[in-house]
Design an enzyme around this catalytic site. Structure first.
Site, mmCIF file in Angstrom:
data_model
loop_
_atom_site.group_PDB
_atom_site.id
_atom_site.type_symbol
_atom_site.label_atom_id
_atom_site.label_comp_id
_atom_site.label_asym_id
_atom_site.label_seq_id
_atom_site.Cartn_x
_atom_site.Cartn_y
_atom_site.Cartn_z
ATOM 1 N N HIS A 131 37.325 -39.182 14.572
ATOM 2 C CA HIS A 131 36.319 -40.195 14.254
ATOM 3 C C HIS A 131 36.956 -41.401 13.545
ATOM 4 C CE1 HIS A 131 32.334 -41.104 11.924
ATOM 5 N NE2 HIS A 131 32.650 -42.072 12.771
ATOM 6 N N GLU A 134 38.893 -43.346 15.987
ATOM 7 C CA GLU A 134 38.000 -44.133 16.840
ATOM 8 C C GLU A 134 37.710 -45.484 16.179
ATOM 9 O OE1 GLU A 134 33.782 -42.796 17.071
ATOM 10 O OE2 GLU A 134 33.679 -44.945 16.708
ATOM 11 N N HIS A 135 37.482 -45.464 14.877
ATOM 12 C CA HIS A 135 37.269 -46.720 14.154
ATOM 13 C C HIS A 135 38.557 -47.546 14.096
ATOM 14 C CE1 HIS A 135 33.400 -46.190 11.731
ATOM 15 N NE2 HIS A 135 33.442 -45.152 12.544
ATOM 16 N N GLU A 207 39.224 -47.426 6.854
ATOM 17 C CA GLU A 207 38.260 -46.766 7.740
ATOM 18 C C GLU A 207 38.010 -45.316 7.340
ATOM 19 O OE1 GLU A 207 36.497 -48.398 9.984
ATOM 20 O OE2 GLU A 207 37.571 -50.230 9.449
ATOM 21 N N GLU A 229 29.927 -43.220 6.049
ATOM 22 C CA GLU A 229 29.094 -42.953 7.222
ATOM 23 C C GLU A 229 28.715 -41.469 7.252
ATOM 24 O OE1 GLU A 229 30.918 -44.005 10.994
ATOM 25 O OE2 GLU A 229 29.579 -42.648 12.059
ATOM 26 N N ARG A 670 3.066 -33.234 36.459
ATOM 27 C CA ARG A 670 3.055 -33.004 37.904
ATOM 28 C C ARG A 670 2.825 -34.288 38.690
ATOM 29 N NH1 ARG A 670 -0.700 -29.226 37.607
ATOM 30 N NH2 ARG A 670 -2.366 -30.512 38.473
HETATM 31 ZN ZN LIG Z 1 31.682 -43.972 12.908
#
Ligand SMILES: [Zn+2]
Length: 1050
Positions: A131, A134-135, A207, A229, A670
């Site tokens: 994670h 990723e940042h 980060e 976060e 339906r």
């Molecule tokens: Zn994040």
């Protein structure tokens, strides 16, 4: 994900992946949960609009150059080719000869081109390394050495999607755009970011995590974007439950740890581990590359090959996700969670039962489809037997658990309840087992099966991904097998599995009964997860954090401390230092000449039918009819207004005089693709921003054109013969509503703060707050008691509301469908409208006249959370400011520059942004998962000065303009286009106004930014503040001098 919201709405409406995925841009993707019941595997997207095999698509598809297996283009060898008729797409799998990178190239006529590069990134611990990476890779790269290329792209591209996601086993970097040059600009920046990030230990600090210390004798804290976060994520009980439920059944493999990072573990991550993770996993050999849309295939291969040339193939077996070994005995797991320190916590237990099912890549597609239908059948609507049994039991407040999960290598199933007493935990678990046993013995009712099958088939064919690009929805589906070396095209095919399933059902096979036995009743790989409420949880977590800080502080010499101070300052300086203009200029962007001078229009025709206004938008929808019915609610009295939400829900959830709600729900499933009543609130465009309120009951329905008659019959039953007299069922709705509102507060505190702030300025927004905000929560609590003590009174209110609302005289009807389908719809529409009552005058008094005058005030709401949501509002027209298209431009610029830098990067919040209401001039600042309160407010107050003194360069201006035009032209599917067109009609936002605004954007100058800054500066003192946050933070903010009244809504 990175806390930022692209495009307009802040709404947490989910689109995109359904596992607990962390996206770079917070709220634009769903950030977690077991609550949603998304069907993932068959590439069915969450909400919204058109059919798969669009004839149009084929007609406009690009020229596909014929290839043979074994052909080599740009060092890519073609290894597989197939026409996927479900999506009218030619799909080709290429393998890069030098690095082994696989590239799936999907060619079709969709102008919303998508790209994604995906790495297999299974973590071994809960430090959140995938994670944080990723940042971090989006914080500058070799070719683009600026602080945040990602933010530059948000500012200056025509992207229809830009984000990054961390899944439990992979990290995805997706982009989308309808402009080919823009698309390749985005691809280039993303490829360079992931393969050549300019990461340093300071990137990890910013980060991930770092100790912050302003002076040697000061107080040390832990900061970091992901750290904060995830603190926010761990303040969301349902998300935590979903995470622990997953971890419980996969204890021995990578799914048994938190890929997002647990706040307790994140600070353990070292630079060596972090760097090593990138070296091992962010390698082309471990990458899968996806392209989809109407662009030229050879350009795709060429672009990627450019990047791959400098790499050599490596062995990637270490990133493979192993299979969790099947247990022979069920297990139980218990965890404590943060339920808030106040109030009675004895009824806040939560529990789920979780089963591990078979691996995706070892299961027949037809069986996965059958499991998908089974999951829907058990849980998707209030009429579903498992959901109904749980709800009817009254044991808890609401259902939790996401049902079937197909995003991981091994499928799983999770269901349970929240709002339980300790003794009811076991009862819920037993009830789930009993209900499943009973269903497998007695069989699944035919009507239920038909309803679920139709619902799924409609979704598959409609392929309506809402704002989430269709291509990315397919990419995520494809990865469920592709990531594990299995066939990437299997998840894109549904026709054959659907046909097989229907055949088996037609032959009378006990498909679902057998699946229940095999997957649940005789499956020993089952975990019961229970979450125990702990009022002292936050206190304990704070103590653990403090202990960690104290340990470091104690062991540190004066030099060590000086070093931390120095590092803190260095980080702050780096964050505050503007990028070098020559580096910024390296980020590719379009020129103003590439932009369309004219705004996009949606075709429409207007009719008057039986006294109602009818709009028709002739758009290609492959035979789906989208219909919106709007009925004026200004005749509702102020006392009845808060009941609107539950009233709209009652229309489809209580049944009618003809049938009970179970039968009604099944009929909706339906005959239609969905039918949903809700409340719509806006106001007329007016020069002074004070236009009259427009408020409606809005019923949105969709169905295949062959089912038009059945859809109108349903609408007639609901509107003409509702049956509100079902005390027990209504009580259930109130209990669920209360639980829903309560559990929505912590994860989306910014939405709560925004709603509260808006309600201080506008009557319409005041009404919304009464109908769904914090004021509503009080109402719902009181209503629950009224249902028990005065049901006749409540029933009378529901009936009074109904008669005040259902009226054809001010009705607006909106139909979006193919032009050749419309005449048939119109004929049916007339007979439907004729059946509705017509009332000449409004029943008075109206809530609009009765409502109190909105008054700005500072309000703080204490919630059980370790983070805050800080909002501030003001009205810019008060300072004599005039709104133009350039105002929106300046507002967006503020969000992506100053607020991003000060609130997110320097402040450590997950997001900081602003919203300008172009109708009213109301301006809102908001932060998301924010460790601060007053510091953030100070940032807000500095925004005006920033813009006033900000000498925006020609280049920066052009970039902002491109980004703004991108927002204005945002990609939409036909149903969304039709709906937007209607709302513009009913609020008086004409095409002339829109064109004028566009020209103001295109012609904006530096002076517009300064003027906007002046207006912010002039109104900042008159603004009001709303903070939703932790007790500690709010008390501290008050002590520091913030004038705010505190209360505790939960
Ligand atoms: Zn994040």
């Amino acid at each position: 994900m990175i806390g930022f919201v692209s495009g307009g709405g802040l709404g947490l409406k989910r689109a995109g992946p359904s596992v607990r995925v962390r996206g770079f841009l917070g709220s634009s993707v769903r950030a977690s949960h077991g609550a949603a019941r998304g069907v993932r595997w068959f590439a069915t997207p969450p909400v919204g609009a058109t059919s798969a095999a669009e004839v149009k698509m084929v007609a406009t598809a690009p020229q596909v150059i014929p290839r043979k297996i074994g052909d080599v283009v740009e060092d890519f060898e073609l290894v597989r080719e197939e026409f996927v008729s479900e999506y009218a797409s030619q799909a080709r799998l290429w393998k890069h000869k030098k690095t082994g990178t696989e590239l799936l190239s999907v060619l079709n006529g969709d102008e919303n081109k998508t790209f994604g590069i995906v790495f297999r990134t299974p973590p071994k611990d809960s430090t959140g390394v995938p994670h944080i990476l990723e940042h971090s890779v989006l914080c500058g790269s070799r070719k683009y050495p600026v602080k945040e290329p990602f933010v530059e792209l948000i500012k200056s591209s025509l992207n229809t999607f830009l984000n990054a996601f961390t899944f439990p086993d992979k990290t995805c970097y997706p982009v989308a755009s309808c402009n080919e040059q823009d698309f390749y600009n985005l691809v280039d920046v993303y490829m360079d970011a992931v393969l050549h990030p300019a990461m340093t230990p300071d990137t990890l600090r910013q980060e991930g995590h770092h100790f912050e210390l302003d002076d040697v004798d000061g107080k040390m804290t832990i900061k970091g974007v992901v750290y904060n976060e995830m603190k926010g994520a761990y303040s969301d009980p349902e998300r935590v439950l979903a995470e622990y439920s997953q971890e419980a059944i996969f204890p021995d493999i990578t799914y048994g740890v938190e890929s997002g990072g647990h706040p307790r573990d994140i600070p353990d991550l070292t630079w060596e581990q972090f760097k090593g993770f990138h070296d091992n996993y962010y390698h082309p050999s471990n990458a899968r590359v996806w392209f989809y849309g109407d662009d030229d295939e050879s350009r795709r291969l060429k672009k990627v090959n450019e990047f791959l040339q400098e790499f050599e193939k490596i062995d990637i077996s270490s990133s493979a996700v192993p299979l969790q070994e099947r247990w022979t005995e069920p297990r139980t797991v218990e965890h404590t969670y943060d339920c808030g320190s106040e109030g009675d916590s004895s009824n806040k237990y939560m529990t789920t039962l979780n089963w591990m099912l078979t691996p995706m890549d070892q299961t027949e597609p037809a069986k996965i489809l059958a499991l998908t239908v089974l999951s829907q059948l058990l849980l998707s609507t209030s009429a579903s037997p498992l959901r109904k049994a749980l709800t009817d039991s009254g044991l808890g407040e609401d259902i939790v658990g996401g049902g079937l999960e197909t995003d991981l290598r091994q499928m799983s199933f999770s269901v349970g309840m929240k709002g339980l007493t300790e003794e009811n935990v076991a009862k819920v678990q037993e009830l789930i087992e009993e209900t499943l046993t009973q269903l497998s013995k007695e069989g699944v009712p035919q009507t239920l099966m038909e309803s679920c099958l139709n619902t799924l088939e409609f979704r598959l064919r409609e392929n309506n991904t809402g704002r989430f690009p269709r291509g990315l929805s397919l990419m995520i589906a494809s990865l469920s097998t592709w990531l594990h070396e299995s066939d990437p095209l299997v998840p894109l095919r549904f026709e054959e599995p659907l046909m097989k399933l229907k055949e088996r059902l037609a032959a009378g096979e006990n498909v679902f009964e057998d699946l229940i036995k095999e997957n649940f009743l005789t499956n020993p790989h089952k975990a019961a997860v229970t979450m125990i409420p702990d009022p002292k949880y936050a206190e304990k977590e704070e103590a653990i954090e403090q202990e960690r800080i104290d340990k470091v502080a104690k062991a540190a010499s004066r030099e060590d401390l000086e070093e931390i101070v120095e590092m803190t300052q260095r980080l702050k300086e780096k964050q505050a230092k503007p990028d070098d203009p020559t580096d910024l200029a390296k980020i590719p962007y379009l020129s103003k000449d590439d932009l369309d001078k004219n705004m996009k229009t949606v075709p429409f025709e207007e009719d008057q039918i039986s006294g109602a206004t009818v709009y028709h938008h002739p758009l290609p929808t492959s035979g789906v009819v989208y219909m919106d019915l709007g009925m004026d609610i200004s005749g509702v009295s102020m006392e009845l207004l808060p009941l609107m939400s539950l009233y709209t829900e009652s229309l489809t959830q209580l049944g009618t005089k003809k049938e009970d709600f179970v039968s009604l729900q099944q009929r909706i499933g339906r005959e239609t693709g969905g039918l949903r009543p809700s409340t719509y609130m806006s106001q007329l465009v007016a020069a002074d921003g004070n236009g009259p309120v427009v408020s409606m009951l809005m019923i949105r329905a969709k169905a295949m054109s062959s089912k038009t008659t059945q859809t109108f019959d349903l609408l007639k039953d609901i509107l003409l013969e509702p049956n509100f007299d079902n005390k027990e069922r209504f009580r259930q709705l109130v209990v669920e509503e209360k639980a829903g509102v309560e559990s929505g507060i912590a994860p989306s505190g910014h939405t709560v703060a925004a709603g509260r702030l808006r309600s201080q300025y506008r009557v319409g927004d005041w009404a919304t707050e009464q109908m769904e905000g914090l004021a509503y929560l009080d109402y719902v609590k009181a209503l629950l008691e009224r249902v028990d003590n005065d049901w006749e009174g409540v029933l009378g209110d529901l009936q009074a509301l109904h008669s005040a609302v259902v009226n054809r005289s001010k009705l607006v009807c909106n139909v979006t469908t193919d032009s050749d389908v419309y005449p048939g719809v119109k004929a049916e529409l007339k007979s439907f409208l004729d059946s509705l009552p017509e009332k000449s005058s409004l029943q008075l008094p109206s809530w609009i006249d009765q409502a109190p005058t909105p008054t700005p005030a500072n309000e703080g709401f204490i919630i059980p959370a370790q983070v805050n949501y800080v909002g501030k509002a003001m009205n810019l027209l008060d300072a004599g400011y005039k709104l133009t298209g350039a105002s929106a431009l300046a507002s967006k610029h503020l969000g992506t520059s100053y607020l991003w830098d000060t609130v997110r990067v320097q402040g450590g919040a997950y997001g900081g942004f602003c919203r300008l209401d172009m109708r009213t001039g109301d301006f809102l600042y908001l932060s998301y998962r924010d460790p601060n309160v007053n510091k953030t407010l100070n940032s807000y107050d500095g925004a005006g000065a920033f813009l006033k003194s900000h000498d925006i360069s020609e280049e920066e201006l052009t970039k902002s303009i491109i980004g703004m035009i991108g927002d204005m032209d945002s990609y939409a599917l036909p149903d969304a286009k039709g709906f937007a067109s209607m709302t513009r009609k009913i609020t008086g936002e004409t095409d002339e106004i829109r064109q004028e605004r566009r020209e103001q954007v295109l012609g904006a100058t530096a002076k517009d930014f300064r003027d906007f800054g002046e207006a912010l500066e002039a109104t900042k003192e008159s603004g009001s503040v709303v903070v939703v946050g932790s007790e500690t933070s709010l008390n501290a903010a008050k002590e520091e001098g913030l004038d705010i009244s505190l209360s505790q809504p939960l």
